[in-house]
Design a protein around this motif. Structure first.
Motif, PDB file in Angstrom:
ATOM      1  N   SER A 216       6.234 -42.910  32.347  1.00 57.17           N
ATOM      2  CA  SER A 216       7.108 -42.580  33.474  1.00 57.17           C
ATOM      3  C   SER A 216       8.457 -42.015  33.034  1.00 57.17           C
ATOM      4  N   ASN A 217       8.853 -42.260  31.791  1.00 58.84           N
ATOM      5  CA  ASN A 217      10.098 -41.662  31.292  1.00 58.84           C
ATOM      6  C   ASN A 217       9.886 -40.229  30.825  1.00 58.84           C
TER       7      ASN A 217
ATOM      8  N   ALA B  81       6.537 -46.831  31.576  1.00 54.84           N
ATOM      9  CA  ALA B  81       7.176 -46.819  30.269  1.00 54.84           C
ATOM     10  C   ALA B  81       7.398 -48.246  29.777  1.00 54.84           C
TER      11      ALA B  81
END
Length: 372
Positions: A48-49, A76
């Motif tokens: 997700s990062n 993440a």
């Protein structure tokens, strides 16, 4: 390959592969993959990062160049490197029709690479796997060598495989978006290589701390290239850890993995735990007379100048950490084998180290805080 791109070959017979190191070379990712494993379908695993920073754009570029892309995003962080997440990825791949002609591409840091590689190694008994590491730690260490796996609640990397990538593309420009804490954590593995294999490289790091902290591109390129070559040499000599040579790469890691497990894989970044673990290993090396006086101080000075921790958190129980160390994969025949230093550039495996010495090495201040 452009003139500004370096190529390191990991020579493992039929499992040999290239590490391409450059600046901006991720733009040629599709060509890098297709030159090594022709395919029409790429399964991109990211977190997700990294998705919004790099993976979405790189996936779009792959699509623009004629490849079908399945983008799978995980949360993440270290907790995602688990059996539940592996099961979720396997299930999604099955639902989306992934087959033996597909390839898996990890775009992210060590967690993404380890998890994606494990999924690639096990889905349909093995799919080709590429790495496009986006963190310093992954670029210099975890993306190279074929160790893939997941964590169990009581131990890190306890389930896994040796599954060599088909290729690793390192674009140091991707480090520009890396948060400062993550960048410094990656430097722990860089320092490790100087300690265990290359005294001259350790001295280079000491002399170029300002450039390291400023993320100067020419310094980063040299650092990444040297670390990848050093690791490639070790992997070529001992791919599956049968001779003991590859074990030297775990300097500081037996302590570090225990620290990560004791803090639930959420409090310390892997590199931070390794930096503390290296300090513990150095103290123990001096205490048993393996390393010369002053070794720990010199190592700690470099780690601290880079901004890494060297002190065990005082709220952790040394006895619990020692118990977790006994669950490490390097325990054999009832012996806890530790990688300890003799001097810079020279480490070895030591067994039968007294528990009292290990507890003291974890940190005198820690033991005092516990009333021990």
């Amino acid at each position: 390959m452009s003139d500004t791109t370096d190529l390191i070959r990991v020579d493992l017979g039929e499992r040999s592969y290239d590490i391409e190191i450059g600046s901006g070379n991720s733009a040629s990712l599709a060509g890098f993959i297709e030159a090594r494993r022709p395919t029409e379908h790429v399964v991109v695993v990211t977190d997700s990062n990294v998705a919004g920073l790099h993976a979405d754009a790189l996936s779009d570029r792959l699509t623009d160049q004629g490849l079908e892309v399945l983008l799978l995003e995980i949360d993440a962080g270290e907790p995602s490197k688990c059996a539940d997440m592996a099961f979720e990825l396997w299930s999604r791949m099955l639902e989306e029709g992934v087959d033996r002609k597909s390839v898996v591409l990890a775009i992210g840091g060590g967690v993404v690479g380890d998890l994606a590689g494990f999924v690639a190694a096990t889905f349909m008994r093995g799919l080709p796997f590429f790495q496009a590491p986006t963190t310093l730690l992954a670029q210099v260490d975890s993306s190279v060598g074929g160790k893939v796996g997941i964590n169990l609640p009581g131990g890190k990397n306890m389930v896994g495989a040796f599954w060599q990538p088909a290729g690793v593309l390192v674009d140091v420009d991707l480090l520009a978006t890396l948060p400062e804490r993550e960048y410094r954590a990656g430097m722990a593995e860089v320092v490790k290589y100087g300690v265990i294999l290359d005294a001259e490289f350790f001295a280079y790091l000491e002399a170029n701390v300002e450039g390291i902290n400023a993320r100067l591109p020419e310094v980063l390129r040299h650092v990444v290239k040297r670390c990848c070559r050093l690791k490639a040499d070790v992997v070529e000599a001992d791919e599956t850890e049968t001779s003991g040579r590859r074990a030297v790469l775990n300097y500081g890691h037996t302590f570090g993995h225990a620290l990560e497990a004791a803090t639930g894989y959420t409090r310390l970044l892997h590199g931070e735990a390794v930096a503390i673990g290296m300090t513990c290993a150095a103290r123990l090396s001096e205490a048993i007379g393996a390393a010369p006086c002053g070794f720990t101080q010199r190592q700690s000075a470099l780690l601290e100048t880079i901004g890494l921790p060297t002190t065990t958190p005082v709220d952790l129980d040394p006895e619990e950490l020692l118990e977790l160390m006994w669950r490490d994969k390097k325990v054999e025949g009832g012996q806890l084998r530790l990688v300890l230093a003799r001097t810079f550039g020279d480490v070895g495996l030591f067994a039968d180290t007294p528990s009292e010495a290990i507890l003291t090495a974890i940190g005198p201040s820690t033991r005092a805080a516990q009333g021990l």
